[in-house]
Scaffold this motif. Sequence first.
Motif, PDB file in Angstrom:
ATOM      1  N   GLU A 252       0.826  -1.203   0.000  1.00  0.00           N
ATOM      2  CA  GLU A 252       0.000   0.000   0.000  1.00  0.00           C
ATOM      3  C   GLU A 252       0.864   1.258   0.000  1.00  0.00           C
ATOM      4  O   GLU A 252       0.378   2.354  -0.272  1.00  0.00           O
ATOM      5  CB  GLU A 252      -0.915  -0.009   1.229  1.00  0.00           C
ATOM      6  N   ILE A 253       2.114   1.066   0.304  1.00  0.00           N
ATOM      7  CA  ILE A 253       3.120   2.119   0.216  1.00  0.00           C
ATOM      8  C   ILE A 253       4.421   1.408  -0.140  1.00  0.00           C
ATOM      9  O   ILE A 253       4.621   0.240   0.240  1.00  0.00           O
ATOM     10  CB  ILE A 253       3.239   2.902   1.543  1.00  0.00           C
ATOM     11  N   SER A 254       5.273   2.060  -0.880  1.00  0.00           N
ATOM     12  CA  SER A 254       6.500   1.401  -1.316  1.00  0.00           C
ATOM     13  C   SER A 254       7.673   1.818  -0.439  1.00  0.00           C
ATOM     14  O   SER A 254       7.664   2.907   0.150  1.00  0.00           O
ATOM     15  CB  SER A 254       6.807   1.754  -2.770  1.00  0.00           C
ATOM     16  N   PRO A 255       8.704   0.983  -0.343  1.00  0.00           N
ATOM     17  CA  PRO A 255       9.894   1.383   0.407  1.00  0.00           C
ATOM     18  C   PRO A 255      10.525   2.659  -0.137  1.00  0.00           C
ATOM     19  O   PRO A 255      11.077   3.453   0.633  1.00  0.00           O
ATOM     20  CB  PRO A 255      10.838   0.183   0.242  1.00  0.00           C
ATOM     21  N   ARG A 256      10.430   2.871  -1.445  1.00  0.00           N
ATOM     22  CA  ARG A 256      10.988   4.103  -2.013  1.00  0.00           C
ATOM     23  C   ARG A 256      10.230   5.325  -1.518  1.00  0.00           C
ATOM     24  O   ARG A 256      10.839   6.364  -1.225  1.00  0.00           O
ATOM     25  CB  ARG A 256      10.934   4.059  -3.544  1.00  0.00           C
ATOM     26  N   GLN A 257       8.918   5.217  -1.425  1.00  0.00           N
ATOM     27  CA  GLN A 257       8.141   6.340  -0.897  1.00  0.00           C
ATOM     28  C   GLN A 257       8.529   6.642   0.546  1.00  0.00           C
ATOM     29  O   GLN A 257       8.683   7.811   0.928  1.00  0.00           O
ATOM     30  CB  GLN A 257       6.647   6.024  -0.989  1.00  0.00           C
ATOM     31  N   VAL A 258       8.687   5.595   1.338  1.00  0.00           N
ATOM     32  CA  VAL A 258       9.058   5.787   2.744  1.00  0.00           C
ATOM     33  C   VAL A 258      10.466   6.353   2.842  1.00  0.00           C
ATOM     34  O   VAL A 258      10.722   7.301   3.606  1.00  0.00           O
ATOM     35  CB  VAL A 258       8.951   4.454   3.508  1.00  0.00           C
ATOM     36  N   PHE A 259      11.394   5.793   2.074  1.00  0.00           N
ATOM     37  CA  PHE A 259      12.788   6.228   2.116  1.00  0.00           C
ATOM     38  C   PHE A 259      12.907   7.710   1.774  1.00  0.00           C
ATOM     39  O   PHE A 259      13.534   8.494   2.517  1.00  0.00           O
ATOM     40  CB  PHE A 259      13.623   5.392   1.142  1.00  0.00           C
ATOM     41  N   HIS A 260      12.327   8.114   0.667  1.00  0.00           N
ATOM     42  CA  HIS A 260      12.493   9.511   0.244  1.00  0.00           C
ATOM     43  C   HIS A 260      11.725  10.478   1.131  1.00  0.00           C
ATOM     44  O   HIS A 260      12.174  11.611   1.353  1.00  0.00           O
ATOM     45  CB  HIS A 260      12.077   9.656  -1.224  1.00  0.00           C
ATOM     46  N   ALA A 261      10.585  10.040   1.667  1.00  0.00           N
ATOM     47  CA  ALA A 261       9.874  10.903   2.613  1.00  0.00           C
ATOM     48  C   ALA A 261      10.705  11.114   3.869  1.00  0.00           C
ATOM     49  O   ALA A 261      10.792  12.234   4.400  1.00  0.00           O
ATOM     50  CB  ALA A 261       8.520  10.292   2.959  1.00  0.00           C
ATOM     51  N   ALA A 262      11.340  10.039   4.366  1.00  0.00           N
ATOM     52  CA  ALA A 262      12.184  10.169   5.553  1.00  0.00           C
ATOM     53  C   ALA A 262      13.404  11.046   5.266  1.00  0.00           C
ATOM     54  O   ALA A 262      13.847  11.805   6.143  1.00  0.00           O
ATOM     55  CB  ALA A 262      12.627   8.793   6.035  1.00  0.00           C
ATOM     56  N   MET A 263      13.951  10.960   4.064  1.00  0.00           N
ATOM     57  CA  MET A 263      15.136  11.746   3.727  1.00  0.00           C
ATOM     58  C   MET A 263      14.847  13.243   3.680  1.00  0.00           C
ATOM     59  O   MET A 263      15.762  14.063   3.759  1.00  0.00           O
ATOM     60  CB  MET A 263      15.714  11.289   2.391  1.00  0.00           C
ATOM     61  N   THR A 264      13.576  13.610   3.532  1.00  0.00           N
ATOM     62  CA  THR A 264      13.239  15.038   3.557  1.00  0.00           C
ATOM     63  C   THR A 264      13.191  15.589   4.980  1.00  0.00           C
ATOM     64  O   THR A 264      13.162  16.807   5.167  1.00  0.00           O
ATOM     65  CB  THR A 264      11.877  15.285   2.888  1.00  0.00           C
ATOM     66  N   ALA A 265      13.162  14.695   5.974  1.00  0.00           N
ATOM     67  CA  ALA A 265      13.162  15.134   7.374  1.00  0.00           C
ATOM     68  C   ALA A 265      14.558  15.601   7.773  1.00  0.00           C
ATOM     69  O   ALA A 265      15.561  15.245   7.150  1.00  0.00           O
ATOM     70  CB  ALA A 265      12.702  13.999   8.284  1.00  0.00           C
ATOM     71  N   ALA A 266      14.613  16.395   8.812  1.00  0.00           N
ATOM     72  CA  ALA A 266      15.911  16.887   9.293  1.00  0.00           C
ATOM     73  C   ALA A 266      16.771  15.724   9.745  1.00  0.00           C
ATOM     74  O   ALA A 266      16.269  14.781  10.366  1.00  0.00           O
ATOM     75  CB  ALA A 266      15.701  17.871  10.450  1.00  0.00           C
ATOM     76  N   PRO A 267      18.077  15.762   9.440  1.00  0.00           N
ATOM     77  CA  PRO A 267      18.963  14.676   9.891  1.00  0.00           C
ATOM     78  C   PRO A 267      18.909  14.525  11.410  1.00  0.00           C
ATOM     79  O   PRO A 267      18.904  15.501  12.149  1.00  0.00           O
ATOM     80  CB  PRO A 267      20.346  15.140   9.421  1.00  0.00           C
ATOM     81  N   SER A 268      18.848  13.282  11.845  1.00  0.00           N
ATOM     82  CA  SER A 268      18.784  13.005  13.286  1.00  0.00           C
ATOM     83  C   SER A 268      19.112  11.552  13.502  1.00  0.00           C
ATOM     84  O   SER A 268      19.087  10.732  12.570  1.00  0.00           O
ATOM     85  CB  SER A 268      17.390  13.317  13.849  1.00  0.00           C
ATOM     86  N   ALA A 269      19.400  11.217  14.751  1.00  0.00           N
ATOM     87  CA  ALA A 269      19.629   9.810  15.086  1.00  0.00           C
ATOM     88  C   ALA A 269      18.366   9.001  14.832  1.00  0.00           C
ATOM     89  O   ALA A 269      18.426   7.835  14.431  1.00  0.00           O
ATOM     90  CB  ALA A 269      20.051   9.687  16.546  1.00  0.00           C
ATOM     91  N   GLY A 270      17.209   9.631  15.051  1.00  0.00           N
ATOM     92  CA  GLY A 270      15.950   8.940  14.812  1.00  0.00           C
ATOM     93  C   GLY A 270      15.771   8.588  13.350  1.00  0.00           C
ATOM     94  O   GLY A 270      15.347   7.480  13.024  1.00  0.00           O
TER      95      GLY A 270
END
Length: 477
Positions: A252-270
Amino acid sequence: MISARPPVLLWFRRDLRLGDNAALSAAAASGRPIIAVHVLDPEAQAPWRDGAASRWWLHHSLSRLDQSLDRLGLSLLLRRGPTVEVLTQVIKESGADQVAWTRGIDPAAQRQDDAVAAALAKRGVTALSRPGDLLFEPDAVLSKAGTPFRVFTPFWKACLKAPAPTLPLPPPAKPLPAGPRLTGDTLADWRLQPSRPDWAAAWPEHWQPGEAGAARRLTDFLNGALPRYAAGRDHPAQELTSRLSPHLHFGEISPRQVFHAAMTAAPSAGRDRFLAELGWRAFSAHLLHQFPDLPRRPLRPEFERMAWRCDPAGLRAWQRGQTGYPLVDAGMRQLWATGWMHNRVRMVAASFLVKDLLISWREGQDWFWDTLVDADLASNAASWQWVAGCGADAAPFFRIFNPVLQGEKFDPDGAYVRRWCPELAALPDRWLHRPWQAPSDILRRCGIDLGKSYPLPVVDHDLARHRALAAFTQLRD
């Protein structure tokens, strides 16, 4: 009636979405009328047919997909039977001369891919198969020696050095031409949902299957929990995990969608830790591709000789959340009530089954396969082998989780245990994770009668630990 221009079949599998769907994009690019179809073929999944929890999710996911397709002017054709026969019949009825689909990942899906491609070739039908739902395709990430990785850390480092996954494909921006309407099954015909009893009646309170639900889950996680993810992900009472696993499993969502959405977040340990968890999913899939027997055979062959115990009563107590160890029981009850369990508790519960009860990891894997909404063949097998010490990058067998200490460390105020084991709710924190050690007057005051209102421990952890280590020592010798 057959269209003047032959349609293309869009065969949905575990890619139940419109966004970042390469098969859908290929079908749309053909300019042909589209017939969307999903095939229920239990035999193609043998011996790993969908468990009960997965069937519940599939029902709702297909329903949401049909609604999404309707907005594009399409409908979802449901057919049941052997996949090659079903697709061949639909081709005959529609005159389609192209079939688009997403290639599978697990061994059964790959065999199905080959069978479908061969059948299409015999009929002169064009196969528009596209890569599966992985950040990196199998064999794309290899060691310097050109061999597949068997340890996660170097695998993930190699992934991070490789070219980043391509950007997700957008969903169609406007309605698509529809092929001829064909008759098929209804979702009700497939009886995917439980009825008597309806043990999933409360699940809609916890889950929103479908592409829109997956997108909301990802957005809420990135905007809320991500900065605290690294520090708090091991605390089950805190809502800090993404809970995207079932959405990823059903595509229902692809790993690429999750990966690139997360990469737009500020860098953090999380963010880094979350991406590594996405990497573990990819690593598990690569292992299954390399070792198709992963769900049944230990990667470390010496574990074939492990002296596992046959203990039906112990297994049943574990499955029902009646072991007498509150953190383990809370996890197993959460699993039954919601179809999901917090990852830290999964590790503790798995360790308890394999090492405290000395019951084979295969028994636990099979139970999770039937009860988890995110029951992914690769991740489930790889994770159970990791806990059992017999898999890739496995925790040593002598690493045995103490369920009491794990509870006191990761559920120190007892919020998680009190939610899922309410009969213990009145116990003071000091005794919550070890109720059998609580003074009798405190138990009485809290309304707890051990052995009746809450079970006594099915095994003494210290004795069980020595027994497990002895079995492991005998295995090595």
